[in-house]
Design an enzyme around this catalytic site. Sequence first.
Site, PDB file in Angstrom:
ATOM      1  N   THR A   1       4.132  -0.224   4.746  1.00  0.00           N
ATOM      2  CA  THR A   1       2.724  -0.736   4.949  1.00  0.00           C
ATOM      3  C   THR A   1       2.551  -1.772   3.791  1.00  0.00           C
ATOM      4  O   THR A   1       2.459  -2.407   2.741  1.00  0.00           O
ATOM      5  CB  THR A   1       1.486   0.390   4.931  1.00  0.00           C
ATOM      6  OG1 THR A   1       2.622   1.470   5.098  1.00  0.00           O
ATOM      7  CG2 THR A   1       0.308   0.264   4.945  1.00  0.00           C
TER       8      THR A   1
ATOM      9  N   ASP B   1       0.341  14.617  14.337  1.00  0.00           N
ATOM     10  CA  ASP B   1       0.088  14.279  13.105  1.00  0.00           C
ATOM     11  C   ASP B   1      -1.257  13.908  11.814  1.00  0.00           C
ATOM     12  O   ASP B   1      -1.035  13.392  11.594  1.00  0.00           O
ATOM     13  CB  ASP B   1       1.104  13.257  12.353  1.00  0.00           C
ATOM     14  CG  ASP B   1       1.773  13.728  11.061  1.00  0.00           C
ATOM     15  OD1 ASP B   1       1.435  14.487  10.718  1.00  0.00           O
ATOM     16  OD2 ASP B   1       1.892  12.474  10.843  1.00  0.00           O
TER      17      ASP B   1
ATOM     18  N   LEU C   1       0.940  -1.178   0.401  1.00  0.00           N
ATOM     19  CA  LEU C   1       0.390  -0.268   0.061  1.00  0.00           C
ATOM     20  C   LEU C   1       0.712   1.548   0.299  1.00  0.00           C
ATOM     21  O   LEU C   1       0.690   2.662  -0.273  1.00  0.00           O
ATOM     22  CB  LEU C   1      -0.541  -0.013   1.390  1.00  0.00           C
ATOM     23  CG  LEU C   1      -1.883  -1.107   0.776  1.00  0.00           C
ATOM     24  CD1 LEU C   1      -2.826  -1.250   2.801  1.00  0.00           C
ATOM     25  CD2 LEU C   1      -2.978  -1.104  -0.058  1.00  0.00           C
ATOM     26  N   GLY C   2       1.961   1.368   0.061  1.00  0.00           N
ATOM     27  CA  GLY C   2       3.187   2.401   0.433  1.00  0.00           C
ATOM     28  C   GLY C   2       4.485   2.096   0.991  1.00  0.00           C
ATOM     29  O   GLY C   2       4.508   0.775   2.004  1.00  0.00           O
ATOM     30  N   LYS C   3       4.901   2.896   0.153  1.00  0.00           N
ATOM     31  CA  LYS C   3       6.839   2.639   0.752  1.00  0.00           C
ATOM     32  C   LYS C   3       7.401   3.712   1.103  1.00  0.00           C
ATOM     33  O   LYS C   3       7.179   4.922   0.388  1.00  0.00           O
ATOM     34  CB  LYS C   3       7.167   2.073  -0.574  1.00  0.00           C
ATOM     35  CG  LYS C   3       9.005   1.512  -0.092  1.00  0.00           C
ATOM     36  CD  LYS C   3       8.946   0.211  -0.530  1.00  0.00           C
ATOM     37  CE  LYS C   3      10.825   0.048  -0.239  1.00  0.00           C
ATOM     38  NZ  LYS C   3      11.147  -0.836  -1.965  1.00  0.00           N
TER      39      LYS C   3
ATOM     40  N   LYS D   1       2.538  -3.083   9.055  1.00  0.00           N
ATOM     41  CA  LYS D   1       3.398  -1.787   9.003  1.00  0.00           C
ATOM     42  C   LYS D   1       4.642  -2.531   9.704  1.00  0.00           C
ATOM     43  O   LYS D   1       4.546  -2.893  10.043  1.00  0.00           O
ATOM     44  CB  LYS D   1       3.258  -0.456   9.575  1.00  0.00           C
ATOM     45  CG  LYS D   1       1.998  -0.149   9.107  1.00  0.00           C
ATOM     46  CD  LYS D   1       1.096   1.007  10.012  1.00  0.00           C
ATOM     47  CE  LYS D   1       2.471   2.357   9.683  1.00  0.00           C
ATOM     48  NZ  LYS D   1       1.881   3.679  11.036  1.00  0.00           N
TER      49      LYS D   1
END
Length: 452
Positions: A24, A139, A16-18, A39
């Site tokens: 992730t 955040d 999903l993300g890097k 994660k």
Amino acid sequence: MTAKLLAERYEVQRQLGKQTGRQTLLARDLQTKKLVIIKQLFLGSDFEWQDLKLFEREAETLKALSHPGIPRYLDYLEIDEPNSKGFALVQTYVKGKTLEEHLKAGRTFSETEVKELAKSLLEILNYLHKKNPPVIHRDIKPSNILLHSRSGNSVGQVYLVDFGSVQNQAAKFGGTITVVGTYGYMAPEQFGGRSVSASDLYGLGATLIYLVTGLHPTELSQQDLKIQFADRAVHLNPDLIDWLEWMTEPSLSKRLSSAKEAWRSLKNPRATDKTPKVLEPSGSDIKLTKTSEFIEIVIPPQGVGFGSIALLSIWVIGSLPLLGVFSNWARIFHIISIIWLATVAVMFLFALFRKLRFRIDRQQISYTSHLLGLRWNHSKPASRQDFRQLEIEEIRYKVSQITIEAGNQKYGLGGNQGLTESEIEWLSTELIQWLGLKIKRTLADPKQNISI
């Protein structure tokens, strides 16, 4: 191609993300058959111990949280494979898109949706900040807020995600300063390594400013560190603009300090130069009570007026010539007189002792009469959700009342209770500001009817 398996339990579906040293993943738990989020933090050449400290803190924080708007902690793993070593945090999967994704797809948010989002997120922040010690997210930004199951007029279920920057202990002064957050959404005190509950409010305020302007906070000009956005949000109610400015005050001492205070201030805007000010009329006996939970108006007894005294005097004077006379006509007259006297007595009783109480809270609208310890509904209670409109209605020449409609019910405050025009203007202003509605004025001449 064989899917990658972690801890002989989690089957990786896709990435999903890097980021550098992190990724992730979306995976399926082979035991529960449910999708999960994993994660990962890798031990590599660019690894820093501060990263591991924050990663472990996120895991420990999520383990202690239980809120429908926050993903749940499921597992914590050590990864020891030939080509990768590190740690993994497993949490529940939330289906939905981030606010960032919605905005980039061209979606706009109405003022009602912005307020609904604010309410949901303030409830989550209130839960976090009430923990002992308080949990400060640090955040808050569009990419860390998920929306799911949008339906009808509802903005959908709201989730706050990514607790990788969380602070779950009291701020410490001295030693190494760790600056955590995202530029544009970070409160000024965070640049000095300090984070408090109001720091999350700043991030939420900046996020909502992005929603109403379509511009990242860094794309908006600043004056004395204050985000200048009002000229880009002319479609908003001035009270909401003022509230967003209050949320993003650079100075901690001037900013809203808690999620509870922020929600109360959103519902009950503070008076500003842009807010119509109608003061309580001098000498008024009406009692008005406003909190974040309810607004209540108590109208005191009207007192005995000249008309009531005149009616009683006429009855007494008219009865005198017939005292001691016992003809049939006299008896009929006396019966009529007794009925008349009883009616006048009830009028005197109501005028001297009956109070009216009008109340609106989160659940319902009620209008009750109170007389010598007795209480009854002046009008049938109605659900707050059925609220339709509020108007100032001229019921006869130069006599007005506040009319409130909720479902099939209609409540009238005004001329029939002896309120003056200035009291009606004062109460209607207080009601519309508390409810966040517009008011309609219905005058004798239909051509003059307006909504403000």
